[in-house]
Design an enzyme around this catalytic site. Structure first.
Site, PDB file in Angstrom:
ATOM      1  N   ASP A  33     -41.117  -9.393 -23.833  1.00 60.39           N
ATOM      2  CA  ASP A  33     -41.996 -10.423 -23.261  1.00 60.39           C
ATOM      3  C   ASP A  33     -42.562 -10.098 -21.873  1.00 60.39           C
ATOM      4  OD1 ASP A  33     -41.161 -11.725 -25.540  1.00 60.39           O
ATOM      5  OD2 ASP A  33     -40.836 -13.641 -24.565  1.00 60.39           O
ATOM      6  N   CYS A  72     -42.511 -11.118 -31.040  1.00 57.52           N
ATOM      7  CA  CYS A  72     -41.432 -10.122 -31.058  1.00 57.52           C
ATOM      8  C   CYS A  72     -41.233  -9.485 -32.430  1.00 57.52           C
ATOM      9  CB  CYS A  72     -40.119 -10.763 -30.622  1.00 57.52           C
ATOM     10  SG  CYS A  72     -40.170 -11.559 -29.004  1.00 57.52           S
ATOM     11  N   HIS A 128     -35.920  -6.840 -33.974  1.00 58.66           N
ATOM     12  CA  HIS A 128     -35.800  -8.280 -33.808  1.00 58.66           C
ATOM     13  C   HIS A 128     -34.885  -8.792 -34.915  1.00 58.66           C
ATOM     14  CE1 HIS A 128     -36.966 -12.575 -33.899  1.00 58.66           C
ATOM     15  NE2 HIS A 128     -37.191 -12.395 -32.618  1.00 58.66           N
ATOM     16  N   ASP A 300     -42.930  -5.493 -25.965  1.00 58.87           N
ATOM     17  CA  ASP A 300     -43.393  -5.824 -27.316  1.00 58.87           C
ATOM     18  C   ASP A 300     -44.680  -6.643 -27.360  1.00 58.87           C
ATOM     19  OD1 ASP A 300     -42.107  -8.088 -26.352  1.00 58.87           O
ATOM     20  OD2 ASP A 300     -40.652  -8.215 -27.987  1.00 58.87           O
TER      21      ASP A 300
END
Length: 472
Positions: A33, A72, A128, A300
């Protein structure tokens, strides 16, 4: 005769050592992020990221890099399996159950390396979801649970949700997951390894909650400079584009006059991430592997911090797709800042190219090694970002073109309009640019995979059906 035998043994040992050195090691650092609020990208004037800045200065800083998807799960699936969402059907978020299905259909990047002579060590957030799979990893760190202790009366929390916390913590710094993950990398680099390695370190911050050690809050000023925001920015944006925004939190932060607290917490988390990344980079520099380890650092996806009245990611605008991306090759030219648009989908082939490993035929993208190893090389290939089947952004060195599943469009000239305030899609003067960029849109789309899907994250053609849970 003994002397000859001794010389032969010495030659054999030297030759063996040289062959070992020919295999490049990789330090692969994933950040969760992080947008361009770093020193080396200049996204925010108060950003404190000395370690990332240092690496960007000596490596190759891809300043116009973009994710395959602004979330993500789809972003990491695309990067780690080497397949664009429109070729895999992996547009939204998925439960962990899909991992086995993907492992049957594709060869993940760590698995490719492990099956070709590498030891693969990982920690933190790489995929993830599923982590410790022996087909991919020689070893994977199982992190501990760390209890947070917050500085009393400082920071901000929206309601009682622990995820919506923007507060400084005061427990020992080593009692944090990112510190533990970075320590795993530091310890690995101190050890002796006889095989080439792929060391993957997944830093979770600045993912929500925006909690970080207090000293990183204290290093920032009380008032944080807000990004440039145009109040009527949404007037020329199609309905689908508006619907992708996560506008609820923006309204709450505005009403409570807390945006400055949120932005300060985000910057503090970025600095905390930078600190832990710096610990691993320092360990590499001090290690015996410094001259033969390629460093790849990426995030990401980007992140809205109030721009276009939005919070988080999940849009096809610059703020959500642009990411930090650095490659440092100690044996390369390391060409400073490269402004050409590139996609993270290229990482898979770049690492395989450097490792001299053939990739599966389905793998998308192209190797960026020529941009790192040579000068005056260009790809001349825009970056494509998907968010839901039928929704795409095409980003080249000058423009961003967006087409949604219902045919509505946006076009921005980033060289003149960095904030994407003026949608040029209906301006006849720019029809040639739309025609040119639309040629890069997917010619075919794989239908969205329905198994293990998280309905909340479904966008594009299937949004109404899946959001209402009418189809399983």
């Amino acid at each position: 005769m003994k002397k000859i035998l001794l010389l032969l043994l010495m030659f054999s040992a030297t030759s063996f050592a040289q062959n070992k050195e020919e295999k490049t090691n990789f330090l692969f650092i994933a950040i969760d992020d992080m947008n361009d609020w770093t020193g080396f990208l200049g996204g925010h004037p108060q950003a404190i990221t000395p370690n990332l800045d240092r690496l960007a200065e000596k490596g190759t800083n891809f300043s116009n890099a973009h994710c395959s998807a602004p979330g993500c799960s789809p972003s990491r699936n695309a990067l780690l399996y080497g397949v664009e969402p429109f070729n895999s059907g992996l547009y939204p978020f998925y439960d962990e159950g899909i991992h086995e299905q993907l492992m049957k259909e594709y060869v993940s990047l760590p698995r490719l390396l492990k099956e070709n002579g590498y030891i693969t060590y990982g920690a933190g957030k790489i995929h993830h979801g599923s982590k410790n799979d022996e087909r991919e990893w020689t070893n994977y760190l199982e992190t501990k649970k760390h209890k947070k202790i917050f500085a009393e009366g400082e920071g901000y929390q929206l309601g009682k949700k622990s995820k919506m916390s923007f507060r400084p913590t005061i427990q020992p710094e080593e009692d944090n997951t990112d510190y533990e993950v970075a320590s795993y990398g530091v310890d690995f680099l101190k050890d002796k390894h006889n095989e080439p390695f792929f060391l993957a370190i997944g830093i979770v911050k600045p993912h929500l909650p925006f909690d970080a050690p207090k000293r990183f809050f204290d290093a920032l000023p009380d008032e944080i400079t807000p990004p440039e925001i145009l109040e009527n920015d949404l007037n020329d944006i199609p309905a689908v584009g508006k619907s992708l925004r996560k506008a609820g939190e923006d309204k709450r932060f505005r009403a409570a006059n807390k945006w400055s607290d949120v932005r300060k917490a985000y910057l503090a988390c970025i600095s905390w991430a930078d600190y832990n990344i710096g610990r691993v980079l320092d360990a590499l520099e001090k290690s015996e592997y410094a001259d033969n380890t390629v460093v790849i650092i990426w995030s990401d996806h980007g992140y809205h911090m109030g721009e276009k009245m939005a919070f988080k990611k999940f849009t096809l605008w610059e703020r959500a797709t642009r990411v930090p991306f650095i490659i440092y090759d100690p044996k390369g030219k390391n060409n400073g800042t490269i402004e050409e648009a590139v996609s993270l989908i290229n990482i898979y082939k770049t690492i395989a190219d450097k490792a001299k490993i053939e990739t599966p035929k389905y793998v998308d993208g192209t190797s960026l090694l020529p941009l790192v190893m040579e000068k005056n090389t260009i790809l001349n290939q825009p970056a494509i970002t998907s968010w839901g089947q039928g929704n795409y952004a095409v980003r080249d060195n000058q423009y961003r073109y967006i087409r949604y599943f219902d045919g509505t469009e946006e076009l921005y000239m980033l060289t003149e309009d960095k904030n994407e305030w003026k949608n040029l899609a209906k301006d006849e003067n720019f029809k040639p640019e739309i025609n040119r960029l639309s040629k890069y849109l997917p010619k075919t789309e794989k239908t969205m995979i329905k198994e293990y899907v998280n309905p909340w994250s479904v966008e594009g053609e299937f949004r109404k059906v899946y959001r209402n849970n009418k189809v399983k």
